[in-house]
Design a protein around this motif. Structure first.
Motif: not given
Ligand code: SF4
Lengths: 179, 434
Positions: B35-36, B71, B77, B73-74
């Motif tokens: 996920d990053g 959070r 994503d 934002e993630l």
């Protein structure tokens, strides 16, 4: 050898000139792009405001377009995050010079179109003005008058850099054209 | 002329005989992203209208680094990742399933294959005798879309390990010792091949710990021959038909041979802030510990929980020390439960978190406070790694980590092993995965 346009320039820049920000050995991707800013990974300009923060908290504020990041051994060690070379580039840095680079960082830097130069960096100091001639493979330290050379990149990487990075390379050729 | 494991595997995928130093195009069998790194990879493909996967059934996107998301934002994503998978047919390993490297090993990777992953510890797959290496988002994105990538065939260091570990010493101590010996850049651009009778007798789980940390010496891959134990493992995973015996040739050209006598090793601890800052347990004794983390792709498996449980059995956690435990995968979680380890750990005072990366990368869960010390079974202790540049991270084996949870400070785990074990019966290293 030809390099891609750097920092949004329209023309390919062959001579880079700027000030040195000097760092030590083992500058990890955790120092360059800290995990606590993970949530900014889809907002790279914002993340770039924190570039190298844990190595030098004032770097992101002081760096000017065209400046250089100069490290020691094993620059970029650690994670595979391509965000690391990307935000260095976004911060305006024109090239990273180091005695050696971690493998993934090196490949990532080429893929995002940022020159990474392997050279002896001990004699380059914080704040020096340097001039890099990408074509000749030469670095001139204008502050102390020393001239250094850097090793050329493998051909596969030059081809990718010349196309502005890997994605540009594939877009242009539809496939790998590395030899 | 003989071939190294790297030359054999990449050569097969390049469709020709290859030697170290050559640059070749090779097909890839399995791809992973997490996920990053996925969102950037996906955007790269979208940029050039190449949103597809050559082999979607063996392309896996993992939500493990920030999962469950801390959070918005993630979370967004994560949406991007799930949408991409839906569009391309790629697999998603969603929250609760575990760490990418563990699951790829459990369910996807086979001997002789090539795995590329947008995560540096993709080298974990080397323990399967598969050429597994970490790359950035663009490289893996293009690899996913086209089903191939370019490689420079690495030179290989042969790491020959012989002898039996003393009780209380594990593969983690061996790899920390090796990295301390050759340095964090000691094997940059190289492949490591672990051989010798110690490795032959080592469980698959312990082998994974070695391969996992190859990148911490700068290596591109950490390869181990496939053998009977690999076959047993694949059988347990229900794909024994994919087994192939594969090893480096005796007469292959190795750039360097490093010999290590495992019987002489003692527990090791890597001090902040670099992995190669390895010291002997004696030098680490007495360092106060605020948080213990047992988990990660390095040491978050059933075997590791077993080792920790042996240490904590009948003892009490230090009230001033926190203990966080994260199973590397759902399968690990279930097996550790069936074996009673989870109960024992919870009873002891551990906080068990959902399978995944846990506190390892400092994105969520268990972030260190200013000036705090953590001992962890993960693979990296860079400044800021666990979410706070003011924290201090010590790397060690599950035994050494568990011992610190009891003492509240770093202590030699052998002090907590039963006398019988110390007296030198065959201990852990030769224990096979059941
Ligand atoms: S557990 Fe740690 S090292 Fe392993 S994949 Fe997750 S963040 Fe990376």
């Amino acid at each position: 050898m030809q390099y891609p346009p750097i920092n949004g320039e329209k023309e390919v820049v062959m001579i880079l000139k700027g000030k040195v920000f000097k760092f030590g050995d083992d500058i990890s991707t955790d120092l360059i792009a800290p995990g606590r800013y993970f949530h900014l990974r889809s907002n790279l300009p914002e993340m770039a405001k924190h570039v190298l923060e844990d190595a030098d908290p004032s770097f992101a504020v002081k760096v000017q377009k065209g400046d250089f990041v100069v490290g020691g051994d094993n620059f970029g060690c650690g994670s595979s995050r391509e965000h690391a070379p990307t935000i260095i580039k976004l911060a305006g840095v024109s090239a990273v010079l180091a005695k050696s680079f971690a493998r993934i960082f090196y490949r990532n830097a080429i893929n995002v179109g940022m020159p990474v130069l392997i050279c002896e960096t001990d004699k380059i100091s914080q704040g020096d003005e340097i001039e890099v001639n990408l074509e000749k493979g030469e670095i001139r330290d204008l502050t102390n008058g020393i001239t250094l050379s850097f090793a050329p990149l493998p051909k596969a990487m030059i081809n990718i850099l010349n196309d502005g990075g890997l994605v540009g390379h594939i877009q242009k050729h539809g496939d790998f054209k590395i030899d | 002329m003989g071939k190294t494991l790297a030359e054999k595997i990449i050569g097969k995928h390049a469709g020709k005989e290859v030697n170290a130093g050559e640059i070749v195009l090779a097909s890839v069998d399995v791809c992973l992203m997490q996920d990053g790194t996925s969102p950037l990879a996906i955007r790269q493909l979208q940029k050039i209208n190449l949103e597809k996967a050559a082999n979607p059934r063996r392309t896996v996107l993992f939500l493990d680094h920030a999962a469950p998301s801390p959070r918005k934002e993630l979370s967004n994503d994560h949406i991007t990742i799930r949408k991409f998978a839906e569009k391309t047919g790629c697999q998603v390993s969603d929250i609760g399933m575990g760490v990418c490297h563990q699951i790829i090993f459990e369910s996807y990777l086979n001997p002789g294959e090539i795995l590329i992953g947008a995560d540096s510890h993709t080298c974990t797959g080397g323990a399967m005798a598969a050429f597994s290496t970490g790359m950035g988002s663009s490289d893996v994105a293009i690899g996913i879309a086209l089903g191939k990538t370019w490689f420079r065939i690495p030179e290989t260091f042969k790491i020959e390990v012989t002898g039996e570990f003393q009780p209380g010493v594990y593969s983690k101590d061996l790899i920390l010792y090796l990295i301390g010996l050759i340095g964090a850049d000691g094997a940059t651009y190289k492949a490591l091949e672990f051989t010798g009778d110690t490795i032959e007798q080592m469980s698959i789980s312990s082998r994974m710990t070695l391969s996992n940390m190859a990148v911490e010496a700068g290596a591109k891959a950490g390869l181990i021959a496939s053998d009977k134990l690999t076959k047993d493992y694949l059988k347990k995973q229900g794909r024994v038909s994919r087994f192939r015996e594969l090893k480096g040739d005796e007469d292959a050209i190795y750039e360097k041979v490093i010999k290590i006598d495992a019987s002489r090793l003692v527990p090791q601890v890597s001090f902040p802030h670099t992995v190669d800052n390895t010291k002997l347990i004696n030098e680490a004794k007495g360092i106060k510990i605020d948080q213990v983390f047992l988990g990660s792709c390095t040491n978050g498996r059933v075997e590791d929980f077993g080792v920790a449980c042996e240490i904590i059995k009948g003892r009490k956690k230090n009230p001033k020390t926190r203990f966080i435990v994260v199973p590397a995968s759902k399968a690990v979680f279930l097996e550790a439960m069936a074996k009673g380890y989870i109960r024992q750990l919870v009873d002891f005072g551990a906080a068990i978190l959902a399978p995944g990366c846990g506190p390892c990368v400092g994105v969520h869960e268990g972030i260190l406070g200013d000036g705090e010390n953590c001992i962890t079974t993960q693979n990296r202790n860079f400044k800021g790694r666990m979410g706070n540049p003011e924290g201090f991270i010590y790397l060690a084996s599950p035994a050494t980590a568990a011992a610190a949870a009891i003492a509240g400070e770093i202590i030699d785990p052998r002090e907590f092993l039963s006398r019988k074990k110390i007296k030198g019966k065959k201990v852990r290293v030769s224990r096979k995965r059941k």
